[in-house]
Every structure is written in structure tokens, then in C-alpha cells.
Design a protein around this motif. Structure first.
Motif, PDB file in Angstrom:
ATOM      1  N   LEU A  90       0.852  -1.190   0.000  1.00 23.76           N
ATOM      2  CA  LEU A  90       0.000   0.000   0.000  1.00 23.76           C
ATOM      3  C   LEU A  90       0.885   1.236   0.000  1.00 23.76           C
ATOM      4  O   LEU A  90       2.043   1.174   0.406  1.00 23.76           O
ATOM      5  CB  LEU A  90      -0.890   0.030   1.254  1.00 23.76           C
ATOM      6  N   SER A  91       0.324   2.358  -0.396  1.00 25.75           N
ATOM      7  CA  SER A  91       1.039   3.630  -0.324  1.00 25.75           C
ATOM      8  C   SER A  91       0.875   4.229   1.056  1.00 25.75           C
ATOM      9  O   SER A  91      -0.211   4.175   1.644  1.00 25.75           O
ATOM     10  CB  SER A  91       0.467   4.614  -1.346  1.00 25.75           C
ATOM     11  N   ASN A  92       1.965   4.816   1.555  1.00 28.13           N
ATOM     12  CA  ASN A  92       1.866   5.536   2.823  1.00 28.13           C
ATOM     13  C   ASN A  92       1.381   6.961   2.551  1.00 28.13           C
ATOM     14  O   ASN A  92       1.053   7.310   1.411  1.00 28.13           O
ATOM     15  CB  ASN A  92       3.186   5.494   3.600  1.00 28.13           C
ATOM     16  N   GLN A  93       1.371   7.766   3.600  1.00 32.90           N
ATOM     17  CA  GLN A  93       0.843   9.125   3.484  1.00 32.90           C
ATOM     18  C   GLN A  93       1.647  10.008   2.536  1.00 32.90           C
ATOM     19  O   GLN A  93       1.176  11.058   2.122  1.00 32.90           O
ATOM     20  CB  GLN A  93       0.716   9.783   4.868  1.00 32.90           C
ATOM     21  N   LEU A 152       2.288  -0.013  11.567  1.00 29.25           N
ATOM     22  CA  LEU A 152       1.690   0.373  10.299  1.00 29.25           C
ATOM     23  C   LEU A 152       0.188   0.528  10.540  1.00 29.25           C
ATOM     24  O   LEU A 152      -0.491  -0.444  10.838  1.00 29.25           O
ATOM     25  CB  LEU A 152       1.933  -0.678   9.218  1.00 29.25           C
ATOM     26  N   ALA A 153      -0.309   1.753  10.443  1.00 29.49           N
ATOM     27  CA  ALA A 153      -1.728   2.021  10.657  1.00 29.49           C
ATOM     28  C   ALA A 153      -2.413   2.092   9.290  1.00 29.49           C
ATOM     29  O   ALA A 153      -1.911   2.742   8.369  1.00 29.49           O
ATOM     30  CB  ALA A 153      -1.890   3.329  11.420  1.00 29.49           C
ATOM     31  N   ILE A 154      -3.550   1.402   9.154  1.00 30.92           N
ATOM     32  CA  ILE A 154      -4.191   1.233   7.847  1.00 30.92           C
ATOM     33  C   ILE A 154      -5.661   1.645   7.911  1.00 30.92           C
ATOM     34  O   ILE A 154      -6.402   1.177   8.775  1.00 30.92           O
ATOM     35  CB  ILE A 154      -4.107  -0.244   7.394  1.00 30.92           C
ATOM     36  N   SER A 155      -6.054   2.507   6.970  1.00 33.47           N
ATOM     37  CA  SER A 155      -7.469   2.864   6.826  1.00 33.47           C
ATOM     38  C   SER A 155      -7.805   2.952   5.339  1.00 33.47           C
ATOM     39  O   SER A 155      -6.914   2.918   4.488  1.00 33.47           O
ATOM     40  CB  SER A 155      -7.777   4.201   7.513  1.00 33.47           C
ATOM     41  N   LEU A 173      -1.126   3.923   6.142  1.00 33.49           N
ATOM     42  CA  LEU A 173      -1.251   3.308   4.826  1.00 33.49           C
ATOM     43  C   LEU A 173      -2.660   3.453   4.288  1.00 33.49           C
ATOM     44  O   LEU A 173      -3.645   3.268   5.013  1.00 33.49           O
ATOM     45  CB  LEU A 173      -0.865   1.833   4.891  1.00 33.49           C
ATOM     46  N   ALA A 174      -2.745   3.771   2.992  1.00 31.53           N
ATOM     47  CA  ALA A 174      -4.019   4.012   2.321  1.00 31.53           C
ATOM     48  C   ALA A 174      -4.519   2.736   1.645  1.00 31.53           C
ATOM     49  O   ALA A 174      -3.999   2.330   0.607  1.00 31.53           O
ATOM     50  CB  ALA A 174      -3.853   5.128   1.292  1.00 31.53           C
ATOM     51  N   ASP A 175      -5.535   2.134   2.232  1.00 34.36           N
ATOM     52  CA  ASP A 175      -6.207   0.962   1.668  1.00 34.36           C
ATOM     53  C   ASP A 175      -7.385   1.465   0.827  1.00 34.36           C
ATOM     54  O   ASP A 175      -8.515   1.005   0.954  1.00 34.36           O
ATOM     55  CB  ASP A 175      -6.675   0.044   2.806  1.00 34.36           C
ATOM     56  N   PHE A 176      -7.076   2.453  -0.004  1.00 34.24           N
ATOM     57  CA  PHE A 176      -8.089   3.213  -0.722  1.00 34.24           C
ATOM     58  C   PHE A 176      -8.627   2.492  -1.952  1.00 34.24           C
ATOM     59  O   PHE A 176      -9.823   2.486  -2.202  1.00 34.24           O
ATOM     60  CB  PHE A 176      -7.495   4.578  -1.101  1.00 34.24           C
ATOM     61  N   TRP A 177      -7.693   1.892  -2.737  1.00 35.12           N
ATOM     62  CA  TRP A 177      -8.145   1.211  -3.947  1.00 35.12           C
ATOM     63  C   TRP A 177      -7.265   0.023  -4.258  1.00 35.12           C
ATOM     64  O   TRP A 177      -6.049   0.188  -4.263  1.00 35.12           O
ATOM     65  CB  TRP A 177      -8.154   2.178  -5.144  1.00 35.12           C
ATOM     66  N   PRO A 178      -7.795  -1.162  -4.513  1.00 32.38           N
ATOM     67  CA  PRO A 178      -9.231  -1.396  -4.424  1.00 32.38           C
ATOM     68  C   PRO A 178      -9.718  -1.167  -2.989  1.00 32.38           C
ATOM     69  O   PRO A 178      -9.045  -1.567  -2.035  1.00 32.38           O
ATOM     70  CB  PRO A 178      -9.428  -2.834  -4.863  1.00 32.38           C
ATOM     71  N   HIS A 179     -10.828  -0.501  -2.885  1.00 31.60           N
ATOM     72  CA  HIS A 179     -11.344  -0.029  -1.607  1.00 31.60           C
ATOM     73  C   HIS A 179     -11.420  -1.165  -0.578  1.00 31.60           C
ATOM     74  O   HIS A 179     -12.177  -2.110  -0.754  1.00 31.60           O
ATOM     75  CB  HIS A 179     -12.735   0.590  -1.792  1.00 31.60           C
TER      76      HIS A 179
END
Length: 164
Positions: free
Chosen positions: A24-27, A77-80, A101-107
Motif C-alpha cells: 500500500l502507499s503511505n501518506q 503500520l496504521a491502515i485505513s 497506509l491508504a487501503d483506498f483502492w481497491p477499496h
């Protein structure tokens, strides 16, 4: 298939089993891959949303006690499901020095792999997974909606890593 049937089929990784790998990508938009942390312990902290009350309280408690994790040679590692842009603003506002970490897509894809994605609300549940240096799940907990995690549980679980 109904949501009730889907919820019943959700599987959280088993204690002692391998942790599902992910990237995942971080901030800052930098890629972070779980398997790159082999040789050290990792604490995955899934949380519903940036800037929400309970989530902020939990992550600030981790921030204020980061030495406890570092002493256990554990990386947090914090994930939302938030975007990296939201996470960057959130980290800057709250002074988080660990990766968000951005669990944005796939959502919610990674949250789903860990059995903590709530498809009805489109967010991750409050799930914590402690992964040992070999990449195995050593501890997990999923708290009910609206209930914060207990920092003492982290302390106990991290202390148990030395007993493997």
C-alpha cells in the motif's frame, strides 16, 4: 448472496499462520510492502477513518507510547480506507511519525484480506494484528464498533513475542 452470508464467510488470518502480504502507499505516496519487514515485528492497526474521535485517540496513544513498540523491535503500520492525501494531512496534524497506509483502492482490499473490512459501511473495523519477524500472525483482536483498543493488550502481546 446477502450481506449476512458474506459476513459469516469472513476469515481472519489464524494465529501462527502466515500474514497476508500486501503493498500500500503511505501518506507520502511511497510503497510499503509487508514482506519487506521480514526480520522484524510489525503491528498492523486497522482503523475506520482519519480524523474521527476514537481513531485519533487510539493513534495518539500509540504515538505517545511509540517507545514501547520500538523496544519490542516492532514497526507500527496504521491502515485505513482513506486516501494518501487525507492521511498526509492527518499525520501532520497529529504528529504521527509512523506510516499511515491508504487501503483506498481497491477499496478495503487489504482490510478484506485480514477479515476486517465492513462492506456495509465501507470502512475497516478496529482490527490489530501483530506479525512476528518470520511473517506469522502472533496476535489478533477485532474490537466492536465504537470500542477503543486497550494499550495494555499491545504491551502484553509484544512481550509475548520474546517467548516464541
Amino acid at each position: 448472496m446477502t450481506a449476512a452470508l458474506d459476513a459469516a464467510s469472513v476469515v481472519v488470518p489464524a494465529i501462527g499462520g502466515p500474514a497476508p502480504d500486501f503493498e500500500l502507499s503511505n501518506q507520502f505516496g511511497e510503497p510499503v510492502r509487508l514482506s519487506a519487514f521480514r526480520g522484524q515485528n510489525v503491528v498492523l492497526v486497522f482503523y475506520p477513518f482519519a480524523f474521527s474521535g476514537i481513531c485519533t485517540g487510539e493513534l495518539c496513544e500509540i504515538r505517545d507510547n511509540l517507545a514501547m513498540f520500538e523496544d519490542a523491535k516492532a514497526t507500527v503500520l496504521a491502515i485505513s480506507v482513506d486516501s494518501k492525501f487525507s492521511l498526509r494531512a492527518y499525520a501532520a496534524q497529529e504528529g504521527y511519525s509512523f506510516d499511515l497506509l491508504a487501503d483506498f483502492w481497491p477499496h478495503g482490499g487489504v482490510a478484506s484480506a485480514y477479515g476486517v473490512f465492513d462492506a456495509d459501511s465501507g470502512m475497516a473495523k478496529r482490527g490489530t494484528f501483530i506479525i512476528d519477524a518470520a511473517g506469522h500472525v502472533r496476535y489478533s483482536v477485532v474490537n466492536p464498533r465504537g470500542q477503543a483498543r486497550d494499550l495494555q493488550e499491545y504491551r502484553t502481546a509484544l512481550a509475548g513475542l520474546g517467548e516464541a
